[in-house]
Design a protein around this motif. Sequence first.
Motif, PDB file in Angstrom:
ATOM      1  N   ASP A   1     -12.281 -22.767   0.957  1.00 12.64           N
ATOM      2  CA  ASP A   1     -13.028 -22.073   1.998  1.00 12.64           C
ATOM      3  C   ASP A   1     -12.920 -20.576   1.737  1.00 12.64           C
ATOM      4  O   ASP A   1     -11.825 -20.024   1.670  1.00 12.64           O
ATOM      5  CB  ASP A   1     -12.464 -22.401   3.384  1.00 12.64           C
ATOM      6  N   VAL A   2     -14.067 -19.926   1.566  1.00  7.80           N
ATOM      7  CA  VAL A   2     -14.125 -18.485   1.358  1.00  7.80           C
ATOM      8  C   VAL A   2     -14.953 -17.874   2.482  1.00  7.80           C
ATOM      9  O   VAL A   2     -15.627 -18.580   3.227  1.00  7.80           O
ATOM     10  CB  VAL A   2     -14.741 -18.130  -0.019  1.00  7.80           C
ATOM     11  N   ASP A   3     -14.910 -16.546   2.611  1.00 11.77           N
ATOM     12  CA  ASP A   3     -15.737 -15.883   3.612  1.00 11.77           C
ATOM     13  C   ASP A   3     -17.196 -16.219   3.369  1.00 11.77           C
ATOM     14  O   ASP A   3     -17.607 -16.498   2.241  1.00 11.77           O
ATOM     15  CB  ASP A   3     -15.525 -14.374   3.573  1.00 11.77           C
ATOM     16  N   ARG A   4     -17.995 -16.153   4.428  1.00  9.97           N
ATOM     17  CA  ARG A   4     -19.400 -16.588   4.389  1.00  9.97           C
ATOM     18  C   ARG A   4     -20.147 -15.939   3.237  1.00  9.97           C
ATOM     19  O   ARG A   4     -20.121 -14.729   3.050  1.00  9.97           O
ATOM     20  CB  ARG A   4     -20.064 -16.244   5.719  1.00  9.97           C
ATOM     21  N   ILE A   5     -20.816 -16.785   2.453  1.00  5.57           N
ATOM     22  CA  ILE A   5     -21.639 -16.359   1.326  1.00  5.57           C
ATOM     23  C   ILE A   5     -23.087 -16.674   1.680  1.00  5.57           C
ATOM     24  O   ILE A   5     -23.377 -17.757   2.183  1.00  5.57           O
ATOM     25  CB  ILE A   5     -21.239 -17.095   0.028  1.00  5.57           C
TER      26      ILE A   5
ATOM     27  N   VAL B   1     -21.940 -24.589  -3.637  1.00  3.08           N
ATOM     28  CA  VAL B   1     -21.790 -24.462  -2.190  1.00  3.08           C
ATOM     29  C   VAL B   1     -21.912 -25.848  -1.563  1.00  3.08           C
ATOM     30  O   VAL B   1     -22.910 -26.543  -1.761  1.00  3.08           O
ATOM     31  CB  VAL B   1     -22.850 -23.500  -1.604  1.00  3.08           C
ATOM     32  N   LEU B   2     -20.871 -26.263  -0.827  1.00  2.00           N
ATOM     33  CA  LEU B   2     -20.887 -27.564  -0.176  1.00  2.00           C
ATOM     34  C   LEU B   2     -21.440 -27.474   1.245  1.00  2.00           C
ATOM     35  O   LEU B   2     -22.309 -28.254   1.624  1.00  2.00           O
ATOM     36  CB  LEU B   2     -19.477 -28.163  -0.146  1.00  2.00           C
ATOM     37  N   SER B   3     -20.933 -26.534   2.038  1.00  2.00           N
ATOM     38  CA  SER B   3     -21.378 -26.410   3.427  1.00  2.00           C
ATOM     39  C   SER B   3     -20.926 -25.072   4.001  1.00  2.00           C
ATOM     40  O   SER B   3     -20.116 -24.370   3.406  1.00  2.00           O
ATOM     41  CB  SER B   3     -20.812 -27.551   4.281  1.00  2.00           C
ATOM     42  N   HIS B   4     -21.480 -24.761   5.163  1.00  2.00           N
ATOM     43  CA  HIS B   4     -21.051 -23.597   5.929  1.00  2.00           C
ATOM     44  C   HIS B   4     -20.291 -24.111   7.140  1.00  2.00           C
ATOM     45  O   HIS B   4     -20.702 -25.076   7.778  1.00  2.00           O
ATOM     46  CB  HIS B   4     -22.245 -22.755   6.364  1.00  2.00           C
ATOM     47  N   ARG B   5     -19.178 -23.467   7.468  1.00  2.00           N
ATOM     48  CA  ARG B   5     -18.332 -23.917   8.556  1.00  2.00           C
ATOM     49  C   ARG B   5     -17.771 -22.722   9.307  1.00  2.00           C
ATOM     50  O   ARG B   5     -18.040 -21.595   8.942  1.00  2.00           O
ATOM     51  CB  ARG B   5     -17.174 -24.780   8.059  1.00  2.00           C
ATOM     52  N   ARG B   6     -16.980 -23.020  10.311  1.00  4.81           N
ATOM     53  CA  ARG B   6     -16.274 -21.988  11.055  1.00  4.81           C
ATOM     54  C   ARG B   6     -14.792 -22.317  11.026  1.00  4.81           C
ATOM     55  O   ARG B   6     -14.396 -23.464  11.109  1.00  4.81           O
ATOM     56  CB  ARG B   6     -16.779 -21.932  12.487  1.00  4.81           C
ATOM     57  N   GLY B   7     -13.993 -21.279  10.904  1.00  2.00           N
ATOM     58  CA  GLY B   7     -12.550 -21.459  10.832  1.00  2.00           C
ATOM     59  C   GLY B   7     -11.958 -21.781  12.191  1.00  2.00           C
ATOM     60  O   GLY B   7     -12.665 -21.895  13.191  1.00  2.00           O
ATOM     61  N   PRO B   8     -10.645 -21.930  12.249  1.00  2.00           N
ATOM     62  CA  PRO B   8      -9.984 -22.234  13.514  1.00  2.00           C
ATOM     63  C   PRO B   8     -10.082 -21.051  14.479  1.00  2.00           C
ATOM     64  O   PRO B   8     -10.188 -19.897  14.067  1.00  2.00           O
ATOM     65  CB  PRO B   8      -8.535 -22.495  13.113  1.00  2.00           C
ATOM     66  N   LYS B   9     -10.047 -21.356  15.763  1.00  2.00           N
ATOM     67  CA  LYS B   9     -10.144 -20.312  16.767  1.00  2.00           C
ATOM     68  C   LYS B   9      -8.826 -19.556  16.863  1.00  2.00           C
ATOM     69  O   LYS B   9      -7.751 -20.144  16.910  1.00  2.00           O
ATOM     70  CB  LYS B   9     -10.485 -20.908  18.125  1.00  2.00           C
TER      71      LYS B   9
ATOM     72  N   ARG C   1     -13.662 -16.798  15.720  1.00  2.00           N
ATOM     73  CA  ARG C   1     -13.727 -17.851  14.704  1.00  2.00           C
ATOM     74  C   ARG C   1     -14.416 -17.280  13.489  1.00  2.00           C
ATOM     75  O   ARG C   1     -15.551 -16.817  13.556  1.00  2.00           O
ATOM     76  CB  ARG C   1     -14.492 -19.071  15.216  1.00  2.00           C
ATOM     77  N   GLN C   2     -13.732 -17.299  12.342  1.00  2.00           N
ATOM     78  CA  GLN C   2     -14.259 -16.730  11.112  1.00  2.00           C
ATOM     79  C   GLN C   2     -15.353 -17.630  10.540  1.00  2.00           C
ATOM     80  O   GLN C   2     -15.203 -18.847  10.491  1.00  2.00           O
ATOM     81  CB  GLN C   2     -13.129 -16.573  10.088  1.00  2.00           C
ATOM     82  N   GLU C   3     -16.438 -17.023  10.085  1.00  4.50           N
ATOM     83  CA  GLU C   3     -17.514 -17.757   9.414  1.00  4.50           C
ATOM     84  C   GLU C   3     -17.099 -17.999   7.965  1.00  4.50           C
ATOM     85  O   GLU C   3     -16.775 -17.060   7.240  1.00  4.50           O
ATOM     86  CB  GLU C   3     -18.820 -16.950   9.453  1.00  4.50           C
ATOM     87  N   LEU C   4     -17.109 -19.261   7.530  1.00  3.53           N
ATOM     88  CA  LEU C   4     -16.633 -19.630   6.201  1.00  3.53           C
ATOM     89  C   LEU C   4     -17.693 -20.414   5.434  1.00  3.53           C
ATOM     90  O   LEU C   4     -18.598 -20.992   6.031  1.00  3.53           O
ATOM     91  CB  LEU C   4     -15.369 -20.494   6.302  1.00  3.53           C
TER      92      LEU C   4
END
Length: 122
Positions: A34-38, A76-84, A103-106
């Motif tokens: 998981d990396v920062d939003r691309i 790229v597999l998917s876009h997700r959000r990190g833990p709150k 919540r970080q965009e990942l």
Amino acid sequence: MTSTTAPETAATSLYAIVETSGQQMWLQPGRYYDVDRIQAEAGDTLELTDVLLVRHGDQSLVGQPTVEGAAVQLTVLSHRRGPKVTVYKMRPKKKTRRKNGHRQELTRVSVTAITMAGKPLS
């Protein structure tokens, strides 16, 4: 008394340390991270060229600051959000309180290959 350690396999002997989003990450082929939003769609392929170190077998290539000709192929597999994460600020004896969440965009990516001069390492 002897200590037993697992033998180093081909999968663990190949890795790269890359710089992405201001962070250094240890990447191995066949794993996801998981990396920062691309800004890319799911299924797109990316190439990271800021490779700081490549380890292949018993050889290590360290860059000055990057390894020349090295790249890491990502899918790229998917876009997700990190833990709150809850941020709570309070000033004692002042009745001042502020509660905020984040919540970080990942982006979840899979490492396809690590290449040197356009040829994949195996």
